[in-house]
Design a protein around this motif. Sequence first.
Motif, PDB file in Angstrom:
ATOM      1  N   THR A 149      54.437  49.634  30.064  1.00 46.45           N
ATOM      2  CA  THR A 149      53.571  48.297  30.283  1.00 46.45           C
ATOM      3  C   THR A 149      52.361  48.956  31.060  1.00 46.45           C
ATOM      4  O   THR A 149      51.137  48.530  30.770  1.00 46.45           O
ATOM      5  CB  THR A 149      53.991  47.288  31.304  1.00 46.45           C
ATOM      6  OG1 THR A 149      55.590  46.852  30.525  1.00 46.45           O
ATOM      7  CG2 THR A 149      53.332  46.090  30.971  1.00 46.45           C
ATOM      8  N   SER A 153      48.407  48.633  29.790  1.00 40.02           N
ATOM      9  CA  SER A 153      47.289  48.317  30.969  1.00 40.02           C
ATOM     10  C   SER A 153      46.339  49.337  30.877  1.00 40.02           C
ATOM     11  O   SER A 153      45.074  49.099  30.829  1.00 40.02           O
ATOM     12  CB  SER A 153      47.852  48.029  32.201  1.00 40.02           C
ATOM     13  OG  SER A 153      46.829  47.556  32.996  1.00 40.02           O
ATOM     14  N   HIS A 192      45.151  44.174  30.775  1.00 38.03           N
ATOM     15  CA  HIS A 192      45.066  44.465  32.199  1.00 38.03           C
ATOM     16  C   HIS A 192      44.731  43.259  33.088  1.00 38.03           C
ATOM     17  O   HIS A 192      45.211  42.981  34.148  1.00 38.03           O
ATOM     18  CB  HIS A 192      44.480  45.488  32.556  1.00 38.03           C
ATOM     19  CG  HIS A 192      42.879  45.508  32.252  1.00 38.03           C
ATOM     20  ND1 HIS A 192      42.389  45.473  30.994  1.00 38.03           N
ATOM     21  CD2 HIS A 192      41.966  45.226  33.249  1.00 38.03           C
ATOM     22  CE1 HIS A 192      41.009  45.303  31.137  1.00 38.03           C
ATOM     23  NE2 HIS A 192      40.675  45.129  32.320  1.00 38.03           N
ATOM     24  N   GLY A 197      50.159  42.256  32.820  1.00 36.54           N
ATOM     25  CA  GLY A 197      49.570  43.484  33.053  1.00 36.54           C
ATOM     26  C   GLY A 197      49.122  43.555  34.650  1.00 36.54           C
ATOM     27  O   GLY A 197      49.585  44.867  35.169  1.00 36.54           O
TER      28      GLY A 197
END
Length: 228
Positions: A149, A153, A192, A197
Amino acid sequence: MTPPEGAPLGLEVFILQKLLCTGLGSTILLLVCVVVTAPFVPTMLRKGTLEQLLVRPVPRWQLIVFKYLAALVFVAVLLGILILATWVVTIVLSDVRSPGVVLALPSLLLFFALLLAVSVCTGVITRSAPAAMLVTVTYWAILFLVGVTHQQSIASRLREENVGKPRPTSVIDALRGRPRSIDRQQRGSAFHRTTAGRIADGLYSVLPHTEDLDTMVDRQLMRDFAIG
């Protein structure tokens, strides 16, 4: 591993070493090591076994530390066999030498040391081998998901920073006729800035950056093969 038309020999060896040393092979080996080492501490703390250890003039913290170090040595031997065998086989079959693959040993050993710390701590608290396995595998999954993840981002930030800026056109882009600027779909994506995010970035800032270990080994392998 490669298309029917073939690929450069260095690229094929790179794919093979990455698959075995930092990919599927190492993942399976570390998973087996988690299962094998999880009962070390709970077995030591069982009634009847602990009393025999405590009557000896050895501090309790040394018992835990020695169990921890013994598990690390056990895993280091297995990882060393895997990486050394991969290196030797690729040299024999392809005559391509890649000393950078040796970096996979300290990288994987450091990663397993993090997992083993969680396993030992859980084993001391619960005195249960299945609980130590479950918590360790869950911790491993969290590290993996947070790392993936966080990479999304980072990619989202780069897309946002490069909106409207020209980018280099590769051969594939030229053949496909893709524009040099960022697509509209990429402009609208800002992962993000979402809640997911931000949570991933927050967890990544406090958890060990295990993804950086794989990146370090991959860069060294690329220096040995792809760039060369």
